[in-house]
Design a protein around this motif. Structure first.
Motif, PDB file in Angstrom:
ATOM      1  N   SER A   1     -69.392  22.544  33.223  1.00 60.24           N
ATOM      2  CA  SER A   1     -68.027  21.875  33.668  1.00 60.24           C
ATOM      3  C   SER A   1     -67.807  22.314  34.980  1.00 60.24           C
ATOM      4  CB  SER A   1     -66.894  22.255  32.769  1.00 60.24           C
ATOM      5  OG  SER A   1     -66.021  22.684  33.305  1.00 60.24           O
ATOM      6  N   TYR A   2     -67.368  21.499  35.933  1.00 56.46           N
ATOM      7  CA  TYR A   2     -67.045  21.840  37.367  1.00 56.46           C
ATOM      8  C   TYR A   2     -65.720  22.793  37.202  1.00 56.46           C
ATOM      9  CZ  TYR A   2     -69.625  18.188  40.097  1.00 56.46           C
ATOM     10  OH  TYR A   2     -70.597  17.281  40.763  1.00 56.46           O
ATOM     11  N   SER A   3     -64.763  22.472  36.330  1.00 56.16           N
ATOM     12  CA  SER A   3     -63.421  23.269  36.368  1.00 56.16           C
ATOM     13  C   SER A   3     -64.168  24.632  36.130  1.00 56.16           C
ATOM     14  CB  SER A   3     -62.603  22.688  35.189  1.00 56.16           C
ATOM     15  OG  SER A   3     -63.221  22.622  34.145  1.00 56.16           O
ATOM     16  N   GLN A   4     -64.986  24.754  34.923  1.00 61.37           N
ATOM     17  CA  GLN A   4     -65.559  26.160  34.783  1.00 61.37           C
ATOM     18  C   GLN A   4     -66.236  26.878  35.743  1.00 61.37           C
ATOM     19  OE1 GLN A   4     -64.570  28.118  31.877  1.00 61.37           O
ATOM     20  NE2 GLN A   4     -65.467  29.722  33.205  1.00 61.37           N
TER      21      GLN A   4
ATOM     22  N   GLU B   1     -65.442  26.365  38.923  1.00 57.72           N
ATOM     23  CA  GLU B   1     -64.485  26.886  39.904  1.00 57.72           C
ATOM     24  C   GLU B   1     -63.894  28.144  39.444  1.00 57.72           C
ATOM     25  OE1 GLU B   1     -62.281  23.289  40.801  1.00 57.72           O
ATOM     26  OE2 GLU B   1     -63.736  22.486  42.059  1.00 57.72           O
ATOM     27  N   LYS B   2     -63.634  27.946  38.138  1.00 63.45           N
ATOM     28  CA  LYS B   2     -62.894  29.526  37.702  1.00 63.45           C
ATOM     29  C   LYS B   2     -64.054  30.671  37.703  1.00 63.45           C
ATOM     30  CE  LYS B   2     -60.297  27.113  34.063  1.00 63.45           C
ATOM     31  NZ  LYS B   2     -60.099  26.765  32.592  1.00 63.45           N
ATOM     32  N   ASP B   3     -65.242  30.266  37.594  1.00 69.25           N
ATOM     33  CA  ASP B   3     -66.233  31.387  38.144  1.00 69.25           C
ATOM     34  C   ASP B   3     -66.542  31.518  39.355  1.00 69.25           C
ATOM     35  OD1 ASP B   3     -66.456  31.694  35.109  1.00 69.25           O
ATOM     36  OD2 ASP B   3     -68.415  30.363  34.993  1.00 69.25           O
ATOM     37  N   GLY B   4     -65.732  31.003  40.272  1.00 69.03           N
ATOM     38  CA  GLY B   4     -65.945  31.160  41.908  1.00 69.03           C
ATOM     39  C   GLY B   4     -67.013  30.534  42.418  1.00 69.03           C
TER      40      GLY B   4
ATOM     41  N   ASN C   1     -69.004  30.315  47.594  1.00 72.77           N
ATOM     42  CA  ASN C   1     -67.930  30.915  46.787  1.00 72.77           C
ATOM     43  C   ASN C   1     -66.501  30.450  47.328  1.00 72.77           C
ATOM     44  OD1 ASN C   1     -67.137  32.089  49.184  1.00 72.77           O
ATOM     45  ND2 ASN C   1     -68.293  33.909  48.824  1.00 72.77           N
ATOM     46  N   ASN C   2     -65.379  31.006  46.736  1.00 81.20           N
ATOM     47  CA  ASN C   2     -64.063  30.714  47.083  1.00 81.20           C
ATOM     48  C   ASN C   2     -63.641  30.487  48.767  1.00 81.20           C
ATOM     49  OD1 ASN C   2     -63.564  29.858  44.423  1.00 81.20           O
ATOM     50  ND2 ASN C   2     -62.731  31.656  44.046  1.00 81.20           N
TER      51      ASN C   2
ATOM     52  N   HIS D   1     -75.573  33.767  39.602  1.00 79.34           N
ATOM     53  CA  HIS D   1     -75.186  33.159  38.685  1.00 79.34           C
ATOM     54  C   HIS D   1     -76.452  32.428  37.906  1.00 79.34           C
ATOM     55  CE1 HIS D   1     -71.041  33.135  39.432  1.00 79.34           C
ATOM     56  NE2 HIS D   1     -71.390  33.034  40.831  1.00 79.34           N
TER      57      HIS D   1
END
Length: 137
Positions: free
Chosen positions: A44-47, A49-52, A114-115, A126
């Motif tokens: 998931s893209y959203s996951q 992003e949550k993982d940086g 990364n962010n 990862h």
């Protein structure tokens, strides 16, 4: 190699004065197809992003072979063409369903950052995600 298939029906707003799909819409189709590709593989893209992990587009191209028109049913085949620890390249083939003609083909290149938008090595940072993507090639 895993190839995902996404179906799209051309909306009136996507056509131009000539009655064909405006070229810019193919990149929207590519994005939808890539999103579905990622989802169907359990990522998931959203996951991410949550993982940086950010996945910005750094290059794109499309070759237009024939025009699609209002209400045409399109099938977008999507696959990972190239994967390295720092980038992934997706390829797309857009097929008009009624005659099975390939009407466009293209690719998008994405970096893993990364962010702070610094390139990251997905294989090192990862590993599980990198291996999952690698298994799709």
């Amino acid at each position: 190699m895993y190839i995902n298939e996404t179906k799209v029906v051309v909306r009136y707003a996507e056509t131009d004065k000539m009655g064909i799909v405006h070229h810019s819409n193919y990149y929207i189709y590519f994005e939808e197809a890539r999103t579905q590709f990622i989802k169907k593989t359990g990522i998931s893209y959203s996951q991410m992003e949550k993982d940086g992990i950010m996945f910005p587009l750094v290059e794109s191209n499309c070759r237009y072979l024939q025009g699609a028109k209002y209400e045409d049913k399109l099938l977008i085949k999507t696959w990972i063409k190239e994967l390295t620890p720092v980038k992934a390249k997706f390829n797309y083939s857009v097929i008009r369903e009624n005659d099975q003609k390939e009407i466009a083909k293209g690719s998008t290149l994405h970096a893993f950052v990364n962010n702070n938008f610094k390139i990251i090595n997905l294989k090192k940072n990862h590993t599980e995600l990198f291996e999952k993507l690698q298994s799709l090639i």
